[in-house]
Design an enzyme around this catalytic site. Sequence first.
Site, PDB file in Angstrom:
ATOM      1  CB  CYS A 193      -5.674 -86.022  63.415  1.00  0.00           C
ATOM      2  SG  CYS A 193      -7.284 -85.364  63.874  1.00  0.00           S
ATOM      3  CG  HIS A 240      -8.963 -87.981  67.983  1.00  0.00           C
ATOM      4  ND1 HIS A 240     -10.052 -87.168  68.219  1.00  0.00           N
ATOM      5  CD2 HIS A 240      -8.183 -87.287  67.107  1.00  0.00           C
ATOM      6  CE1 HIS A 240      -9.925 -86.048  67.506  1.00  0.00           C
ATOM      7  NE2 HIS A 240      -8.803 -86.098  66.834  1.00  0.00           N
TER       8      HIS A 240
HETATM    9  P1  NAD Z   1      -6.033 -73.575  64.217  1.00  0.00           P
HETATM   10  O1  NAD Z   1      -7.304 -72.827  64.379  1.00  0.00           O
HETATM   11  O2  NAD Z   1      -5.276 -74.017  65.402  1.00  0.00           O
HETATM   12  O3  NAD Z   1      -5.039 -72.742  63.286  1.00  0.00           O
HETATM   13  C1  NAD Z   1      -5.435 -72.042  62.152  1.00  0.00           C
HETATM   14  C2  NAD Z   1      -4.641 -70.752  62.094  1.00  0.00           C
HETATM   15  O4  NAD Z   1      -4.973 -70.057  60.888  1.00  0.00           O
HETATM   16  C3  NAD Z   1      -4.945 -69.816  63.260  1.00  0.00           C
HETATM   17  O5  NAD Z   1      -3.734 -69.332  63.770  1.00  0.00           O
HETATM   18  C4  NAD Z   1      -5.779 -68.694  62.613  1.00  0.00           C
HETATM   19  O6  NAD Z   1      -5.608 -67.443  63.253  1.00  0.00           O
HETATM   20  C5  NAD Z   1      -5.219 -68.685  61.213  1.00  0.00           C
HETATM   21  N1  NAD Z   1      -6.112 -68.122  60.214  1.00  0.00           N
HETATM   22  C6  NAD Z   1      -7.468 -68.026  60.252  1.00  0.00           C
HETATM   23  N2  NAD Z   1      -7.925 -67.474  59.119  1.00  0.00           N
HETATM   24  C7  NAD Z   1      -6.837 -67.210  58.349  1.00  0.00           C
HETATM   25  C8  NAD Z   1      -6.656 -66.650  57.075  1.00  0.00           C
HETATM   26  N3  NAD Z   1      -7.692 -66.227  56.352  1.00  0.00           N
HETATM   27  N4  NAD Z   1      -5.389 -66.556  56.588  1.00  0.00           N
HETATM   28  C9  NAD Z   1      -4.326 -66.988  57.292  1.00  0.00           C
HETATM   29  N5  NAD Z   1      -4.450 -67.525  58.528  1.00  0.00           N
HETATM   30  C10 NAD Z   1      -5.676 -67.646  59.043  1.00  0.00           C
HETATM   31  O7  NAD Z   1      -6.401 -74.810  63.261  1.00  0.00           O
HETATM   32  P2  NAD Z   1      -5.618 -76.193  63.176  1.00  0.00           P
HETATM   33  O8  NAD Z   1      -6.139 -77.094  64.221  1.00  0.00           O
HETATM   34  O9  NAD Z   1      -4.163 -75.949  63.086  1.00  0.00           O
HETATM   35  O10 NAD Z   1      -6.183 -76.750  61.806  1.00  0.00           O
HETATM   36  C11 NAD Z   1      -5.636 -76.378  60.553  1.00  0.00           C
HETATM   37  C12 NAD Z   1      -6.004 -77.437  59.539  1.00  0.00           C
HETATM   38  O11 NAD Z   1      -5.453 -78.687  59.960  1.00  0.00           O
HETATM   39  C13 NAD Z   1      -7.515 -77.689  59.371  1.00  0.00           C
HETATM   40  O12 NAD Z   1      -7.763 -78.084  58.046  1.00  0.00           O
HETATM   41  C14 NAD Z   1      -7.761 -78.860  60.296  1.00  0.00           C
HETATM   42  O13 NAD Z   1      -8.897 -79.611  59.956  1.00  0.00           O
HETATM   43  C15 NAD Z   1      -6.488 -79.668  60.092  1.00  0.00           C
HETATM   44  N6  NAD Z   1      -6.136 -80.560  61.184  1.00  0.00           N
HETATM   45  C16 NAD Z   1      -6.313 -80.193  62.481  1.00  0.00           C
HETATM   46  C17 NAD Z   1      -5.978 -81.099  63.473  1.00  0.00           C
HETATM   47  C18 NAD Z   1      -6.207 -80.774  64.916  1.00  0.00           C
HETATM   48  O14 NAD Z   1      -6.561 -81.679  65.661  1.00  0.00           O
HETATM   49  N7  NAD Z   1      -6.008 -79.557  65.349  1.00  0.00           N
HETATM   50  C19 NAD Z   1      -5.434 -82.349  63.171  1.00  0.00           C
HETATM   51  C20 NAD Z   1      -5.204 -82.660  61.831  1.00  0.00           C
HETATM   52  C21 NAD Z   1      -5.567 -81.771  60.836  1.00  0.00           C
END
Ligand code: NAD
Length: 342
Positions: free
Chosen positions: A141, A221
Amino acid sequence: MKVRVGVNGFGTIGKRIASAITLFPEFSLEGIVKRTPDYAAFQAASKGFKIYAPTNDDAAKLEEAGVKVAGTIEDLLNRVDVIVDATPGGTGAKYKPLYEKHGVRAVYQGGEKPDVARVSFSSLCNYREAFDAESVRVVSCNTTGLLRIICTLQEHFGVRKVRATIVRRAADPKEVKRGPVNAIVLNPPKLPSHHARDVNTVLPWLDIWTSALVVPTTLMHVHSLYIVLETAPSREKIVKALREAPRIMLVQSGTTGIKSTAELVEAAREVRHRYDIPELVVFEDSIHTDKGELVLTQAVHQESIVVPENIDALKAMFRLEEDPGKAIRDTDNRLGLTKTLW
Ligand code: NAD
């Protein structure tokens, strides 16, 4: 023929990407992978999404809780052309061999290391580099926010160097186990923070240094930027270029009273689904320039800013639209990026 898409991980990012995919006629959402039986699983089911589980054990737990499961992730991988991996950072790399085994292309998120995919992607900078790619990583992000402004300024005025301080939200609003609760944390103490390296995965030529602080807030942010341009445009020209750029929203603090992330989010609550602001917000009154030096302050809604880039990555990988400008405009129209909060 529609491109058949699956989404693995149904958290902050995955649920938004899954909903977004349903708005595009060129894609069909074949299903999502959900591990935990919780409110989000019930919501996915009530939206009509087919739910797959990572393992048979997970499937049994979901079924026990009353969630209808269509199969395991391997069943989903047999039905799709591409998987969008939105699992927690580092988990996507563990899934990579499985995706490859099934001959399925993959879009990873910024929590993965750059070497997970052939291309680190940011639509305004390198849309064409994702053509025909087997795997793409949409950068994080903060990096997406940095790259949107840098590539817009580069196109109009040239960018010589960038110095940025990133004030990071501590956790997403839904999270209950992360902090800090009462501190401002150097993240990391030793510079540069990883954001500079991440920008360089897309723009390897750029002279950029970043530092980052984590603060006790969940909303957005904020970046404080110092940029040296190749040319010395007037403030008016810079404002015009940003106003006309896709995915950048200028907000005037003087006329709107908005001078904080709290007020931005409050405005978005009135007009946006989930109060998402996928646009990069630039505080117009903060733009100051003198002889090619530029400072400005911008805000990033971490929960939603990467959603349009994920859609564009899919379009580019399958060459559904070869013109980046057209692809971006279409994505923004369908996702409702109006560049205003009223
Ligand atoms: P999150 O924790 O909100 O979601 C991840 C999901 O994956 C959860 O629902 C979890 O239960 C599930 N999960 C965990 N282990 C798993 C597995 N082995 N198989 C399938 N599902 C599984 O995380 P997020 O914030 O959505 O982040 C996801 C990705 O996006 C990461 O790489 C993160 O760095 C990136 N990201 C996050 C943001 C943010 O601010 N939240 C912004 C941009 C990018």
